[in-house]
Design a protein around this motif. Structure first.
Motif, PDB file in Angstrom:
ATOM      1  N   GLY A  26      -0.361  12.772   6.899  1.00 57.44           N
ATOM      2  CA  GLY A  26      -1.573  13.009   6.120  1.00 57.44           C
ATOM      3  C   GLY A  26      -1.833  11.885   5.130  1.00 57.44           C
ATOM      4  O   GLY A  26      -2.967  11.422   4.968  1.00 57.44           O
ATOM      5  N   ALA A  27      -0.772  11.411   4.489  1.00 57.26           N
ATOM      6  CA  ALA A  27      -0.930  10.328   3.517  1.00 57.26           C
ATOM      7  C   ALA A  27      -1.351   9.044   4.219  1.00 57.26           C
ATOM      8  O   ALA A  27      -2.176   8.286   3.703  1.00 57.26           O
ATOM      9  N   SER A  28      -0.800   8.802   5.405  1.00 59.71           N
ATOM     10  CA  SER A  28      -1.153   7.558   6.101  1.00 59.71           C
ATOM     11  C   SER A  28      -2.613   7.616   6.570  1.00 59.71           C
ATOM     12  O   SER A  28      -3.317   6.612   6.527  1.00 59.71           O
ATOM     13  N   LEU A  29      -3.062   8.775   6.990  1.00 67.96           N
ATOM     14  CA  LEU A  29      -4.451   8.899   7.442  1.00 67.96           C
ATOM     15  C   LEU A  29      -5.414   8.715   6.270  1.00 67.96           C
ATOM     16  O   LEU A  29      -6.457   8.065   6.401  1.00 67.96           O
ATOM     17  N   ALA A  30      -5.057   9.289   5.110  1.00 70.81           N
ATOM     18  CA  ALA A  30      -5.907   9.137   3.929  1.00 70.81           C
ATOM     19  C   ALA A  30      -5.958   7.674   3.498  1.00 70.81           C
ATOM     20  O   ALA A  30      -7.029   7.127   3.216  1.00 70.81           O
ATOM     21  N   GLU A  31      -4.795   7.035   3.487  1.00 70.99           N
ATOM     22  CA  GLU A  31      -4.739   5.641   3.052  1.00 70.99           C
ATOM     23  C   GLU A  31      -5.563   4.750   3.984  1.00 70.99           C
ATOM     24  O   GLU A  31      -6.306   3.888   3.530  1.00 70.99           O
ATOM     25  N   MET A  32      -5.424   4.985   5.280  1.00 73.89           N
ATOM     26  CA  MET A  32      -6.179   4.158   6.228  1.00 73.89           C
ATOM     27  C   MET A  32      -7.684   4.382   6.065  1.00 73.89           C
ATOM     28  O   MET A  32      -8.466   3.441   6.153  1.00 73.89           O
ATOM     29  N   THR A  33      -8.067   5.625   5.814  1.00 73.06           N
ATOM     30  CA  THR A  33      -9.482   5.910   5.565  1.00 73.06           C
ATOM     31  C   THR A  33      -9.953   5.121   4.342  1.00 73.06           C
ATOM     32  O   THR A  33     -11.003   4.492   4.353  1.00 73.06           O
ATOM     33  N   ARG A  34      -9.115   5.132   3.323  1.00 71.23           N
ATOM     34  CA  ARG A  34      -9.440   4.473   2.062  1.00 71.23           C
ATOM     35  C   ARG A  34      -9.674   2.973   2.235  1.00 71.23           C
ATOM     36  O   ARG A  34     -10.550   2.392   1.623  1.00 71.23           O
ATOM     37  N   CYS A 312      -3.575  -4.117  13.232  1.00 64.19           N
ATOM     38  CA  CYS A 312      -2.116  -4.227  13.052  1.00 64.19           C
ATOM     39  C   CYS A 312      -1.795  -5.192  11.919  1.00 64.19           C
ATOM     40  O   CYS A 312      -0.926  -4.925  11.091  1.00 64.19           O
ATOM     41  N   ASN A 313      -2.506  -6.319  11.903  1.00 60.09           N
ATOM     42  CA  ASN A 313      -2.251  -7.295  10.849  1.00 60.09           C
ATOM     43  C   ASN A 313      -2.601  -6.742   9.478  1.00 60.09           C
ATOM     44  O   ASN A 313      -1.854  -6.921   8.515  1.00 60.09           O
ATOM     45  N   VAL A 314      -3.726  -6.055   9.407  1.00 57.09           N
ATOM     46  CA  VAL A 314      -4.141  -5.469   8.128  1.00 57.09           C
ATOM     47  C   VAL A 314      -3.104  -4.442   7.668  1.00 57.09           C
ATOM     48  O   VAL A 314      -2.675  -4.444   6.509  1.00 57.09           O
ATOM     49  N   LEU A 315      -2.668  -3.583   8.598  1.00 57.44           N
ATOM     50  CA  LEU A 315      -1.733  -2.525   8.228  1.00 57.44           C
ATOM     51  C   LEU A 315      -0.409  -3.112   7.751  1.00 57.44           C
ATOM     52  O   LEU A 315       0.166  -2.676   6.756  1.00 57.44           O
ATOM     53  N   GLU A 316       0.068  -4.115   8.461  1.00 56.99           N
ATOM     54  CA  GLU A 316       1.343  -4.698   8.074  1.00 56.99           C
ATOM     55  C   GLU A 316       1.256  -5.346   6.698  1.00 56.99           C
ATOM     56  O   GLU A 316       2.148  -5.200   5.863  1.00 56.99           O
ATOM     57  N   GLU A 317       0.153  -6.013   6.468  1.00 56.37           N
ATOM     58  CA  GLU A 317      -0.002  -6.666   5.185  1.00 56.37           C
ATOM     59  C   GLU A 317      -0.153  -5.637   4.068  1.00 56.37           C
ATOM     60  O   GLU A 317       0.378  -5.805   2.982  1.00 56.37           O
ATOM     61  N   HIS A 318      -0.873  -4.582   4.384  1.00 58.08           N
ATOM     62  CA  HIS A 318      -1.120  -3.549   3.385  1.00 58.08           C
ATOM     63  C   HIS A 318       0.162  -2.785   3.037  1.00 58.08           C
ATOM     64  O   HIS A 318       0.484  -2.569   1.878  1.00 58.08           O
ATOM     65  N   GLN A 338      -2.276   7.151  13.472  1.00 53.79           N
ATOM     66  CA  GLN A 338      -1.124   7.269  12.571  1.00 53.79           C
ATOM     67  C   GLN A 338      -0.524   5.888  12.365  1.00 53.79           C
ATOM     68  O   GLN A 338      -0.568   5.043  13.258  1.00 53.79           O
ATOM     69  N   THR A 339       0.052   5.666  11.192  1.00 54.15           N
ATOM     70  CA  THR A 339       0.846   4.460  11.003  1.00 54.15           C
ATOM     71  C   THR A 339       2.046   4.835  10.144  1.00 54.15           C
ATOM     72  O   THR A 339       1.962   5.702   9.282  1.00 54.15           O
ATOM     73  N   ALA A 340       3.174   4.221  10.446  1.00 50.93           N
ATOM     74  CA  ALA A 340       4.390   4.550   9.692  1.00 50.93           C
ATOM     75  C   ALA A 340       5.322   3.359   9.744  1.00 50.93           C
ATOM     76  O   ALA A 340       5.242   2.537  10.664  1.00 50.93           O
ATOM     77  N   SER A 341       6.202   3.243   8.761  1.00 52.64           N
ATOM     78  CA  SER A 341       7.214   2.190   8.811  1.00 52.64           C
ATOM     79  C   SER A 341       8.046   2.396  10.066  1.00 52.64           C
ATOM     80  O   SER A 341       8.501   3.498  10.341  1.00 52.64           O
ATOM     81  N   ALA A 342       8.210   1.334  10.827  1.00 51.07           N
ATOM     82  CA  ALA A 342       8.859   1.472  12.125  1.00 51.07           C
ATOM     83  C   ALA A 342      10.374   1.514  11.998  1.00 51.07           C
ATOM     84  O   ALA A 342      10.954   0.806  11.189  1.00 51.07           O
ATOM     85  N   GLU A 358       9.740 -15.150   3.930  1.00 48.13           N
ATOM     86  CA  GLU A 358       9.213 -16.492   4.173  1.00 48.13           C
ATOM     87  C   GLU A 358       7.691 -16.492   4.322  1.00 48.13           C
ATOM     88  O   GLU A 358       7.034 -17.463   3.982  1.00 48.13           O
ATOM     89  N   GLU A 359       7.147 -15.376   4.795  1.00 47.78           N
ATOM     90  CA  GLU A 359       5.678 -15.260   4.871  1.00 47.78           C
ATOM     91  C   GLU A 359       5.087 -14.837   3.539  1.00 47.78           C
ATOM     92  O   GLU A 359       3.887 -14.580   3.441  1.00 47.78           O
ATOM     93  N   LYS A 360       5.923 -14.691   2.530  1.00 44.58           N
ATOM     94  CA  LYS A 360       5.509 -14.270   1.183  1.00 44.58           C
ATOM     95  C   LYS A 360       4.878 -12.876   1.169  1.00 44.58           C
ATOM     96  O   LYS A 360       4.037 -12.561   0.331  1.00 44.58           O
ATOM     97  N   LEU A 361       5.279 -12.060   2.111  1.00 44.74           N
ATOM     98  CA  LEU A 361       4.770 -10.688   2.187  1.00 44.74           C
ATOM     99  C   LEU A 361       5.585  -9.781   1.260  1.00 44.74           C
ATOM    100  O   LEU A 361       5.076  -8.850   0.660  1.00 44.74           O
ATOM    101  N   ILE A 362       6.873 -10.065   1.152  1.00 37.92           N
ATOM    102  CA  ILE A 362       7.741  -9.280   0.267  1.00 37.92           C
ATOM    103  C   ILE A 362       8.622 -10.238  -0.534  1.00 37.92           C
ATOM    104  O   ILE A 362       8.727 -11.420  -0.208  1.00 37.92           O
ATOM    105  N   THR A 363       9.236  -9.704  -1.595  1.00 42.29           N
ATOM    106  CA  THR A 363      10.102 -10.547  -2.409  1.00 42.29           C
ATOM    107  C   THR A 363      11.536 -10.486  -1.868  1.00 42.29           C
ATOM    108  O   THR A 363      11.868  -9.612  -1.066  1.00 42.29           O
TER     109      THR A 363
END
Ligand code: ADP
Ligand code: MG
Ligand code: MG
Length: 874
Positions: A26-34, A312-318, A338-342, A358-363
């Motif tokens: 439910g949270a993932s669906l709301a977030e994606m809608t947002r 997919c790119n948007v979701l991963e970055e988000h 649906q989307t979830a951490s794999a 290295e892609e500066k996506l996370i610290t």
């Protein structure tokens, strides 16, 4: 969602942080809608609502029903269809949404809103009766499996039968007549299994019952069990999402699939997954459709595929993490469901974390937090491939005591293992139990399998310390050493037959499974070095041999925290010398033997100092009661008697005068040194001579620390200290070199912890021996009390095995007191831990919090400890 008790929440009212209320789905669906991802609209009935339902004795609050009605109206407006309408019905997906990971419920109900009556006008309005019937069939199937608990296979069998009869290879190709007969067969099946009952034929009832079945599934016995096993709180509710359907089963321009934004096995940055043409979600888990790879999607729907890659790119970055994404294509239009951490393998976890930094996506900090310690354990040990294990013949199951995987010829003695090793043959040492005598031989084997013992610390530390994988507690196993036979159940194996064992899962297989080498590569080194930059706790190794010390150094150890000097006498040649020193008939013989012991020890220590260079090396003085060296030495008594020209009786008498009823509380530890000051002085001298020699050779100073075991009072230490100081000045004079050293005390007897303030007057550092400390604080034998621990855990008296994870409330409190009291006396007192707990992540976290300076664990656990120490500080 502003109200405190919110029962229903539209997709545009939620966000990803609201998993407690909306569940993960439910949270993932709301977030994606947002964030503007194409998601079929809907609303989520919250966990709060389910809790209210349970609280009311499984009754639906009229208020909730009211809210659902109004949200449904809103949904009808957004979609432009009416729920229950015969011609253009709004069809719904009702999807339970758990607030915790790791569970696939498989209880979603699709196509809710269709009835036997409305399916015909629906078919007419669509101009496609096959499709309409397919939807209705799916509703029957998903509803009956979710709400009536019927097995999916019953339905799959019917589909497969139909496909065979019509000679089609994919359910997507079934004809209108086929679908009609499916619907009929399903109805008969469902009625037959439910005393004539069938799914509700009124859309509103259908919807409410579907929602209730979502609430109810959370209380199903198997889910309850799972929740209990994972420590999910009893009162955690479940959410249920109600969402407009999209139709992957509509036509040739439709389909459905799951994809990963990166490869979850290798970690490679490449979208991959499976795609099913003309199919709906639950086909993924049945064999109703043949999967195609995502490449096939490109051919069928170039536009949707392009959009999908973008999403997919948007979701991963988000989400800043690898996602697994469920999606459908409805007449060429893409929808995300649906989307979830794999989930991912250990290898993929390391690679994706490092790549994302290295892609500066996370610290770096996040990367270090993302790696799990159990994954690290998996990465540094050899293992079998999953496929090999699945295909192999399982012959027994034991308890995994030391990780790794090995294959080899069955041997029953360490000597046999040694000989085979010298000929390059791998072996599995099979024995009833691991005895101290077996210790030195164990390292010749590739794996050890024992009948006795739970995951006793003993077996685990001995095997693990030597990097040998080990499976214990395998009661089906009988050994006939004379005949050279091993029986496991009905199967019989001879010495020399090949078996394979896994120290990860305790399984024993027939034959030789291929051993995959441990994963050793750049990305792993990188993430570990980042981990190192975050921790204050030092990581040392418990190493008794140069091999262990060298291995630990490669794995990142920063010194030796415990070198058990008695271990060096666990072979027949040296044990014989030790025996002669203890039983010597005259001071001259005694001196000669002690001298010999010193030569051995100088050699041992020299090598370890060389390997560790200027890193600290803590050598513990002899710990066990020396009577252990006299047990089972009858033959040698005879030899000694003739060597010394005295009667065998005399030797035996001397030996039995040393016999102790309870060696663990006998003349052991510092008591040995006080009883045999010459042996203690010899050990100190050996340490100083070795250090002096290595200093001369390296032109760098080794950093020896002398650790006194089983201390209960400061006065013991004071006496010992004097002997050590004398040895130091002897060596200083003879070698013309001053060796700097520190003297420390084991804190492993409760009295030592209680008098830590006085002990710190003499000791410059403390090392917590938490195995003995736990044993003595809890009054629980460290060997052979597995059955008590097991029962206590079942009865909820203990949460964890206190010998594996530190008992923080009891043993831990004592440690905390000792550190504080010790530092009151000596502010710069160093403190560390060298018990088995030093390799356990939760215990390491505790050690970090109470201000210890280092942990000292087995060589193989060094990377785990480095990571756990870093995570404790982040
Ligand atoms: P689970 O939690 O068991 O994975 P889901 O609720 O994700 O169950 O549903 C399973 C599958 O059903 C999804 O992967 C999706 O393909 C399909 N599905 C779910 N919701 C919809 C929907 N609104 N429209 C079409 N298919 C759906
Ligand atoms: Mg799903
Ligand atoms: Mg001890």
């Amino acid at each position: 969602c502003i109200m405190e008790k919110m029962y229903v929440c539209s997709f545009n009212e939620g966000k990803k942080e609201m998993t407690d209320l909306l569940g993960l789905k439910g949270a993932s669906l709301a977030e994606m809608t947002r964030i503007g991802i194409p998601v079929p609209y809907g609303f989520t009935i919250t966990t709060e609502a389910s809790r209210k339902y349970y609280g009311d004795g499984n009754l639906v609050d009229p208020l909730l029903e009211e809210e659902i009605r109004s949200k449904l109206e809103e949904l009808e407006q957004v979609i432009g269809r009416r729920f229950g309408d015969p011609e253009r019905p709004l069809l719904l997906a009702v999807r339970p949404s758990a607030p915790v990971r790791g569970l696939t419920l498989g209880r979603s109900i699709l196509d809710v809103g269709l009835t036997r009556e409305t399916v015909e006008p629906y078919a007419r309005s669509l101009g496609d009766r096959t499709f309409a019937l397919d939807c209705y069939a799916r509703l029957i199937r998903t509803y009956s499996t979710a709400a009536y608990g019927m097995k999916k296979e019953l339905f799959t069998d019917i589909v497969n039968g139909r496909m065979a009869a019509s000679r089609v290879s994919s359910a997507a190709d079934l004809s209108e007549e086929d679908e009609e007969s499916l619907v009929q067969a399903y109805e008969e099946l469902v009625r037959g299994a439910n005393d004539g009952r069938f799914i509700p034929q009124d859309p509103k009832t259908q919807l409410m019952d579907a929602i209730v079945s979502g609430f109810d599934c959370w209380q199903a016995p198997e889910i309850r069990q799972w929740k209990k096993a994972c420590g999910v709180p009893e009162d955690l509710g479940i959410a249920v999402t109600v969402q407009a359907m999209v139709f992957g089963n509509k036509d040739e321009h439709s389909g459905t699939g799951v994809a990963f934004t990166r490869n979850p096995v290798t970690g490679e940055k490449q979208i991959c997954g499976e795609f099913f043409r003309k199919a709906q979600g639950e086909d993924i888990s049945t064999n109703r459709a043949y999967p195609g790879s995502l490449e096939k999607m490109t051919a069928a729907f170039p536009e949707a595929k392009k959009n999908f890659i973008q999403v997919c790119n948007v979701l991963e970055e988000h989400y800043r993490d690898v996602q697994s994404v469920e999606f459908s294509v409805d007449a060429g239009r893409l929808y995300i469901l649906q989307t979830a951490s794999a989930g991912r393998t250990a290898q993929a976890a390391v690679k994706t974390a490092v790549d994302m930094v290295e892609e500066k996506l996370i610290t770096r900090r996040e990367a270090v937090m993302r790696l799990r310690t159990d994954q690290v354990e998996y990465l540094i040990h050899s293992r079998f491939s999953r496929e090999d294990e699945d295909g192999a013949t399982l012959i027994a199951r034991g308890t995994p005591a030391s990780p790794g995987a090995a294959n080899g010829q069955i041997v029953f003695t360490a000597e046999d293992a040694r000989q085979k090793k010298s000929r390059g043959i791998s072996t599995i040492l099979v024995c009833r139990d691991i005895a101290p005598e077996g210790l030195s031989g164990m390292r010749y084997a590739d794996g050890v399998l024992t009948a006795a013992g739970s995951r006793s610390i003993y077996a685990a530390s001995l095997a693990g310390g030597q990097g040998v994988c080990c499976v214990t507690d395998c009661p089906d196993l009988t050994i006939d050493e004379e005949q050279g036979l091993l029986r496991i159940g009905d199967a019989e194996f001879a010495r020399g037959d090949y078996i394979s064992i896994s120290g990860f899962n305790g399984r024993v297989y027939d034959g030789r499974l291929t051993v995959q080498p441990p994963y050793d590569w750049d990305a792993f080194g990188k993430i570990m070095s980042w981990a190192d930059s975050f921790r204050h706790l030092r990581v040392r190794v418990n190493a008794d041999t140069p091999e262990d010390a060298a291995l630990a150094l490669r794995l990142g150890a920063e010194g030796v925290g415990l070198c058990r000097s008695e271990r060096m006498f666990y072979n027949e040649e040296r044990a014989a010398v030790m025996r002669r020193a203890v039983l010597a008939p005259s001071p001259a013989v005694r001196r000669e033997m002690v001298q010999k012991m010193m030569e051995f020890q100088i050699r041992d220590f020299t090598e370890i100092f060389r390997i560790m260079c200027t890193r600290p090396v803590t050598i513990r003085l002899l710990d066990p009661s020396l009577s252990v060296f006299l047990i089972g030495a009858e033959d040698d008594f005879r030899t000694m008697a003739s060597e010394w020209g005295i009667s065998e009786e005399e030797v035996r008498e001397r030996a039995s005068s040393l016999y102790e009823v309870n060696q663990t509380m006998g003349e052991r530890g510092v008591r040995v040194g006080i009883e045999y000051p010459d042996i203690l002085s010899m050990q100190a001298e050996a340490i100083f001579r070795a250090a002096a020699a290595v200093a001369r050779e390296m032109e760098k100073e080794p950093d020896p620390e002398i650790l006194v075991p089983f201390v209960v009072s400061g006065r013991e230490l004071a006496q010992v200290k004097k002997l050590i100081r004398d040895a130091a000045s002897r060596v200083r004079e003879e070698e013309e070199r001053t060796v700097e050293y520190r003297l420390g005390s084991m804190i492993e007897v409760p009295r030592a912890a209680l008098t830590a303030g006085e002990i710190a007057e003499e000791a410059e550092f403390f090392s917590f021996g938490t195995n003995d400390l736990t044993q003595l604080v809890m009054g629980l034998s460290r060997e052979g009390s597995g059955h008590i621990v097991r029962k206590y855990r079942e009865r909820k008296i203990l949460d964890r095995d206190p010998f594996l994870t530190l008992d923080q409330e009891g043993v831990g409190r004592l440690m905390m007191y000792a550190v504080e009291a010790g530092r009151k006396t000596r502010p710069n007192l160093k403190a560390g831990i060298c018990g088995t707990h030093a390799g356990d992540p939760d215990s390491i976290d505790f050690c970090s919090r109470i201000g210890l300076n280092y942990v000292s664990c087995q060589a193989r656990q060094v990377p785990v400890a480095r990571l756990a120490a870093a995570q404790a500080d982040i």
